[in-house]
Enzyme design. Sequence first.
Site, PDB file in Angstrom:
ATOM      1  N   LYS A  77       0.849  -1.202   0.000  1.00 53.62           N
ATOM      2  CA  LYS A  77       0.000   0.000   0.000  1.00 53.62           C
ATOM      3  C   LYS A  77       0.882   1.249   0.000  1.00 53.62           C
ATOM      4  CE  LYS A  77      -3.971   1.826   2.653  1.00 53.62           C
ATOM      5  NZ  LYS A  77      -4.838   1.587   3.831  1.00 53.62           N
ATOM      6  N   SER A 152      -9.782   1.474   2.810  1.00 56.28           N
ATOM      7  CA  SER A 152      -8.968   2.276   1.924  1.00 56.28           C
ATOM      8  C   SER A 152      -7.907   1.474   1.157  1.00 56.28           C
ATOM      9  CB  SER A 152      -8.259   3.371   2.724  1.00 56.28           C
ATOM     10  OG  SER A 152      -7.348   2.803   3.658  1.00 56.28           O
ATOM     11  N   SER A 176      -9.768  -0.831   7.000  1.00 54.23           N
ATOM     12  CA  SER A 176      -9.207  -0.660   5.649  1.00 54.23           C
ATOM     13  C   SER A 176      -8.505  -1.866   5.055  1.00 54.23           C
ATOM     14  CB  SER A 176      -8.252   0.528   5.628  1.00 54.23           C
ATOM     15  OG  SER A 176      -8.991   1.691   5.431  1.00 54.23           O
TER      16      SER A 176
HETATM   17  N1  GLN Z   1     -13.242   4.103   6.445  1.00 52.51           N
HETATM   18  C1  GLN Z   1     -12.492   4.362   7.622  1.00 52.51           C
HETATM   19  C2  GLN Z   1     -11.960   5.776   7.617  1.00 52.51           C
HETATM   20  O1  GLN Z   1     -12.125   6.462   6.659  1.00 52.51           O
HETATM   21  C3  GLN Z   1     -11.383   3.356   7.781  1.00 52.51           C
HETATM   22  C4  GLN Z   1     -10.109   3.730   7.131  1.00 52.51           C
HETATM   23  C5  GLN Z   1      -8.941   2.879   7.492  1.00 52.51           C
HETATM   24  O2  GLN Z   1      -9.068   1.839   8.129  1.00 52.51           O
HETATM   25  N2  GLN Z   1      -7.779   3.374   7.160  1.00 52.51           N
HETATM   26  O3  GLN Z   1     -11.417   6.221   8.580  1.00 52.51           O
END
Ligand code: GLN
Length: 482
Positions: A77, A152, A176
């Site tokens: 990532k 994400s 994410s």
């Molecule tokens: N959707 C969540 C957020 O926007 C989780 C994101 C993540 O785990 N990095 O914070």
Amino acid sequence: MNLNTSILQYIDDVKSGSFTVEEFISATIDRINKIDGNVHAYLSLNDSAINDAKLIDKKIISNEKVGKCYGFPISIKDNICITGTKTTCASKILENFVAPYTATVVNRLNNEDAVITGKTNLDEFAMGLTTEFSAYGATKNPWNIDYVPGGSSGGSAASVAANECLASLGSDTGGSVRNPASFCSVVGLKPTYGLISRYGLISYANSIEQIGPMTKTVKDNAFLLNIIAGQDSNDDTTIDNKNPDYLNEIEKGIEGKKIGIIKEMTTADGLSQEVSTATKESIQDFEGLGASCEEVSLPTIPYTVAAYYTITSTEAGSNLARYDNIRYGYEMESEGYEYNSYISKSRTKFGPEVTRRIILGGFVPSAGHAGKYFLKALKVKSKLISEINTAFEKYDYLIAPTAPVQPFRFGEKIDDPVTLMLLDYNTVTANLTGKPAISVPYSVINGLPIGMQIIANSLEEKSLFQAAYALETKTTIPEVPL
Ligand code: GLN
């Protein structure tokens, strides 16, 4: 050459001489060149992948010691640093940032001879659930490119699902790793807080986030955890867990285990019919495997999404304050600005979602409001921890679907931030409590995947993998159509 193979199968095949590392890596790169224009899983590729493969082949031929990974291809990532490569966090503000050091997880992979294919797409600074907030365009779901891949770590999940690598590392602050794993039908683990070093992971909300492995199979996930887990002197939050072998007893089964079905996550309003049906079927599977299942209530769960966004925005506001256009890659013409207006102007490079979080992160912990928001959120977190610890006195595992819905079309929810946030409902509990949780591909309905989530007590990853593997043996997932 079949690129839809597991890491463990790949290693057997390389060892037995069915193909060389270079042949497999070349085929993987060809595949990326052929399909990634459509999928857009990658933001950048590793130019030296073929060379890295050749070096590993050389070691194999000359009977030198070869690392445990035998050159299998893995993507990373793009919020995890690798020396000398761009690490953009899918943000314009880091467009030209070249990392000056390498994350511990990547060093561990390199030490064991994995080959890095490239850096994968994400929602900007890992804030989001669809990759639509990437400043470089969304990743598509390999199961149907009109649908979001989740986020994400959507690029990571899509790269594995579309056979553009055999595994990926994502990061999970509130789901994410698990959410895109569920949307793309791969296995995704959010480990116990502190099990994996975050050194070299660009922080979003560092008090709850972890790097996590994403793979095609549960066994591969355990294999990868063996490589990357463990204490790191560069990250003081890491735990010395004596490095157990997560793979060696994975087929032990779950006969006699007690499973709590989380009531709040399986009866919530937003749960789709398809996901609800799949959940009921998975409960029958668990019972068929010899476990006993009953409903358990964690009454604080309805408050967790609000608490999660209060805590994470506060930490994000502080973590992202360092992007001042002076130290990290992006350069704006300074002529005509004094200090404050220069910083303000350069920070307009953040996208809308990150900006929203930064503004929220300035407000909720501020002197006049902290009692109403930030401190309350911390109380929700403490209460949730005590409820889940009580549940683990009785149950070995807690289960719920990973996401309340299946993948949806691009654009469907992007204008409605609150609806998007509520899709984190089933995943944030593991982050707020620090517990390990895994998403296992469970079924594909109407051509779109559904993942089931299993949560275990702290540092019980070994047992978590046993349950995940047992469930995996009950499933048949069709091949990805792409
Ligand atoms: N959707 C969540 C957020 O926007 C989780 C994101 C993540 O785990 N990095 O914070």
